[in-house]
Design a protein around this motif. Structure first.
Motif, mmCIF file in Angstrom:
data_model
loop_
_atom_site.group_PDB
_atom_site.id
_atom_site.type_symbol
_atom_site.label_atom_id
_atom_site.label_comp_id
_atom_site.label_asym_id
_atom_site.label_seq_id
_atom_site.Cartn_x
_atom_site.Cartn_y
_atom_site.Cartn_z
ATOM 1 N N LEU A 34 -17.971 -9.004 12.270
ATOM 2 C CA LEU A 34 -17.957 -8.092 11.120
ATOM 3 C C LEU A 34 -16.965 -6.955 11.269
ATOM 4 O O LEU A 34 -16.638 -6.281 10.292
ATOM 5 C CB LEU A 34 -19.371 -7.533 10.883
ATOM 6 N N ILE A 35 -16.463 -6.722 12.483
ATOM 7 C CA ILE A 35 -15.463 -5.683 12.694
ATOM 8 C C ILE A 35 -14.197 -5.951 11.876
ATOM 9 O O ILE A 35 -13.450 -5.026 11.521
ATOM 10 C CB ILE A 35 -15.125 -5.572 14.207
ATOM 11 N N TYR A 36 -13.968 -7.232 11.548
ATOM 12 C CA TYR A 36 -12.783 -7.603 10.779
ATOM 13 C C TYR A 36 -12.959 -7.412 9.271
ATOM 14 O O TYR A 36 -11.965 -7.350 8.539
ATOM 15 C CB TYR A 36 -12.432 -9.075 11.033
ATOM 16 N N VAL A 37 -14.190 -7.335 8.796
ATOM 17 C CA VAL A 37 -14.459 -7.332 7.351
ATOM 18 C C VAL A 37 -13.776 -6.184 6.607
ATOM 19 O O VAL A 37 -13.154 -6.419 5.560
ATOM 20 C CB VAL A 37 -15.981 -7.355 7.083
ATOM 21 N N SER B 57 -6.501 -17.673 -1.051
ATOM 22 C CA SER B 57 -5.930 -17.563 0.297
ATOM 23 C C SER B 57 -6.592 -18.468 1.324
ATOM 24 O O SER B 57 -6.034 -18.689 2.397
ATOM 25 C CB SER B 57 -6.043 -16.114 0.782
ATOM 26 N N SER B 58 -7.763 -19.006 1.017
ATOM 27 C CA SER B 58 -8.506 -19.743 2.045
ATOM 28 C C SER B 58 -7.766 -20.973 2.541
ATOM 29 O O SER B 58 -7.941 -21.389 3.689
ATOM 30 C CB SER B 58 -9.886 -20.151 1.525
ATOM 31 N N VAL B 59 -6.917 -21.567 1.686
ATOM 32 C CA VAL B 59 -6.200 -22.766 2.094
ATOM 33 C C VAL B 59 -5.245 -22.489 3.246
ATOM 34 O O VAL B 59 -4.909 -23.390 4.020
ATOM 35 C CB VAL B 59 -5.440 -23.371 0.897
ATOM 36 N N PHE B 60 -4.775 -21.252 3.367
ATOM 37 C CA PHE B 60 -3.974 -20.846 4.513
ATOM 38 C C PHE B 60 -4.821 -20.105 5.541
ATOM 39 O O PHE B 60 -4.613 -20.230 6.742
ATOM 40 C CB PHE B 60 -2.814 -19.934 4.071
ATOM 41 N N PHE B 61 -5.764 -19.306 5.048
ATOM 42 C CA PHE B 61 -6.568 -18.476 5.937
ATOM 43 C C PHE B 61 -7.423 -19.314 6.892
ATOM 44 O O PHE B 61 -7.542 -18.982 8.077
ATOM 45 C CB PHE B 61 -7.475 -17.561 5.106
ATOM 46 N N VAL B 62 -8.004 -20.397 6.399
ATOM 47 C CA VAL B 62 -8.880 -21.229 7.239
ATOM 48 C C VAL B 62 -8.122 -21.838 8.422
ATOM 49 O O VAL B 62 -8.581 -21.728 9.572
ATOM 50 C CB VAL B 62 -9.588 -22.319 6.402
ATOM 51 N N PRO B 63 -6.947 -22.480 8.218
ATOM 52 C CA PRO B 63 -6.211 -22.988 9.387
ATOM 53 C C PRO B 63 -5.801 -21.894 10.363
ATOM 54 O O PRO B 63 -5.824 -22.091 11.576
ATOM 55 C CB PRO B 63 -4.978 -23.659 8.756
ATOM 56 N N ILE B 64 -5.415 -20.714 9.819
ATOM 57 C CA ILE B 64 -5.032 -19.594 10.686
ATOM 58 C C ILE B 64 -6.230 -19.109 11.501
ATOM 59 O O ILE B 64 -6.152 -18.922 12.715
ATOM 60 C CB ILE B 64 -4.463 -18.428 9.841
ATOM 61 N N ALA B 65 -7.352 -18.895 10.813
ATOM 62 C CA ALA B 65 -8.550 -18.370 11.480
ATOM 63 C C ALA B 65 -9.091 -19.333 12.531
ATOM 64 O O ALA B 65 -9.715 -18.901 13.505
ATOM 65 C CB ALA B 65 -9.628 -18.067 10.438
ATOM 66 N N LEU C 184 -4.411 -10.319 11.468
ATOM 67 C CA LEU C 184 -4.501 -9.573 10.209
ATOM 68 C C LEU C 184 -3.207 -9.703 9.401
ATOM 69 O O LEU C 184 -3.251 -9.809 8.162
ATOM 70 C CB LEU C 184 -4.809 -8.104 10.493
ATOM 71 N N LEU C 185 -2.055 -9.707 10.077
ATOM 72 C CA LEU C 185 -0.778 -9.878 9.379
ATOM 73 C C LEU C 185 -0.680 -11.281 8.763
ATOM 74 O O LEU C 185 -0.198 -11.443 7.633
ATOM 75 C CB LEU C 185 0.381 -9.652 10.349
ATOM 76 N N LEU C 186 -1.162 -12.272 9.488
ATOM 77 C CA LEU C 186 -1.163 -13.641 8.966
ATOM 78 C C LEU C 186 -2.138 -13.775 7.794
ATOM 79 O O LEU C 186 -1.870 -14.502 6.833
ATOM 80 C CB LEU C 186 -1.532 -14.625 10.080
ATOM 81 N N ALA C 187 -3.251 -13.045 7.858
ATOM 82 C CA ALA C 187 -4.212 -13.043 6.754
ATOM 83 C C ALA C 187 -3.591 -12.431 5.503
ATOM 84 O O ALA C 187 -3.814 -12.915 4.382
ATOM 85 C CB ALA C 187 -5.470 -12.275 7.153
ATOM 86 N N LEU C 188 -2.803 -11.376 5.685
ATOM 87 C CA LEU C 188 -2.096 -10.748 4.557
ATOM 88 C C LEU C 188 -1.111 -11.736 3.942
ATOM 89 O O LEU C 188 -1.028 -11.866 2.707
ATOM 90 C CB LEU C 188 -1.365 -9.491 5.028
ATOM 91 N N PHE D 161 -11.039 -6.825 3.702
ATOM 92 C CA PHE D 161 -11.270 -6.327 2.341
ATOM 93 C C PHE D 161 -10.005 -5.630 1.833
ATOM 94 O O PHE D 161 -9.556 -5.861 0.701
ATOM 95 C CB PHE D 161 -12.448 -5.354 2.325
ATOM 96 N N LEU D 162 -9.407 -4.790 2.678
ATOM 97 C CA LEU D 162 -8.178 -4.082 2.306
ATOM 98 C C LEU D 162 -7.023 -5.062 2.114
ATOM 99 O O LEU D 162 -6.225 -4.930 1.173
ATOM 100 C CB LEU D 162 -7.822 -3.060 3.394
ATOM 101 N N ILE D 163 -6.934 -6.047 2.990
ATOM 102 C CA ILE D 163 -5.893 -7.068 2.882
ATOM 103 C C ILE D 163 -6.025 -7.838 1.577
ATOM 104 O O ILE D 163 -5.027 -8.169 0.924
ATOM 105 C CB ILE D 163 -5.961 -8.028 4.086
ATOM 106 N N GLY D 164 -7.267 -8.109 1.159
ATOM 107 C CA GLY D 164 -7.497 -8.796 -0.106
ATOM 108 C C GLY D 164 -6.924 -8.030 -1.283
ATOM 109 O O GLY D 164 -6.294 -8.598 -2.183
#
Length: 245
Positions: free
Chosen positions: A192-195, A26-34, A9-13, A199-202
């Motif tokens: 879905l527990i992460y959604v 954010s997807s360009v970073f989020f996808v490799p992280i995820a 979650l911190l990396l997603a932020l 959403f808040l991180i977004g």
């Protein structure tokens, strides 16, 4: 996954903040992280849902900068081809396509960084081409913002126009591909527990990114965007090579 990963979650932020500053999402970073935490199908589903919230935030915060012409010429082909790319995920080998994407991003960003006077002419043909490639890549690989960002950076847009228009196009892409991924079975109940957290991180990440962006002069914005795209291309290549070897 039943247990929430705080590090993820911190990396997603961080991905959201950097994506906002760069203007291509954010997807360009989020996808490799995820990819380090989830299977490829789950990454696609979560990325689409995460982006919906982050792009709504960007549209609200940067709405005065929207370029309606680019919204049409880049946005419409993006939406059409994200559907095509989304359905092709069940057929094509994503590893090869990720390598192609990484090489493409590294080569093009280096070209524009080394030849600072080189720009893509702001015409309809180039806008449509960028829209087709970014939409197709978003559907197939989960991230297409870098290609759209590269196209829009080459147009040398004012930073608020860049971010607002990119976010609106991204929202249309994410809204469309969410239905495609759902149909493909990529939105898993156990993810879905992460959604709610995403959403808040977004929201928070977009707000922080906007504050940081105010400190960046316009003349440095294009260079920063291209450097981020170069970094993303290298991360993409390293990530896929680690998987293969």
């Amino acid at each position: 996954m039943n247990k929430i990963s705080t590090l993820f979650l911190l990396l997603a932020l961080l991905a959201e903040v950097i994506g906002t500053i760069g203007g291509f999402g954010s997807s360009v970073f989020f996808v490799p992280i995820a990819n380090f935490y989830f299977d490829f199908e789950s990454v696609l589903g979560l990325t689409a849902l995460f982006h919906l919230s982050s792009n709504i935030s960007k549209i609200f915060l940067f709405k005065k900068g929207l370029d309606k012409k680019l919204l049409l010429t880049i946005g419409v082909p993006s939406v059409i081809f994200v559907v095509i790319g989304g359905f092709l995920t069940k057929i094509l080998d994503s590893s090869v396509l990720e390598i192609v994407l990484g090489v493409f991003l590294v080569a093009l960003s280096l070209l524009f960084l080394l030849r600072t006077s080189l720009i893509i002419l702001p015409n309809t043909k180039n806008a449509i081409t960028g829209g087709v490639l970014s939409g197709f890549s978003a559907g197939l690989l989960g991230t297409g913002g870098t290609i759209r960002g590269l196209t829009m950076a080459a147009f040398n847009l004012e930073k608020n126009v860049f971010i607002a228009t990119s976010a609106f196009i991204d929202f249309l892409i994410d809204f469309t591909r969410t239905f495609v991924y759902y149909e493909n079975g990529y939105i898993h109940q156990h993810d879905l527990i992460y959604v709610p957290f995403l959403f808040l991180i977004g929201l928070v990440g977009t707000y922080i990114g906007k504050k940081v962006l105010k400190l960046i002069p316009q003349e440095k914005f294009r260079k920063i965007s291209l450097l981020l795209i170069l970094t993303i291309g290298l991360i993409t290549l390293v990530n896929i090579l680690l998987k293969l070897f």
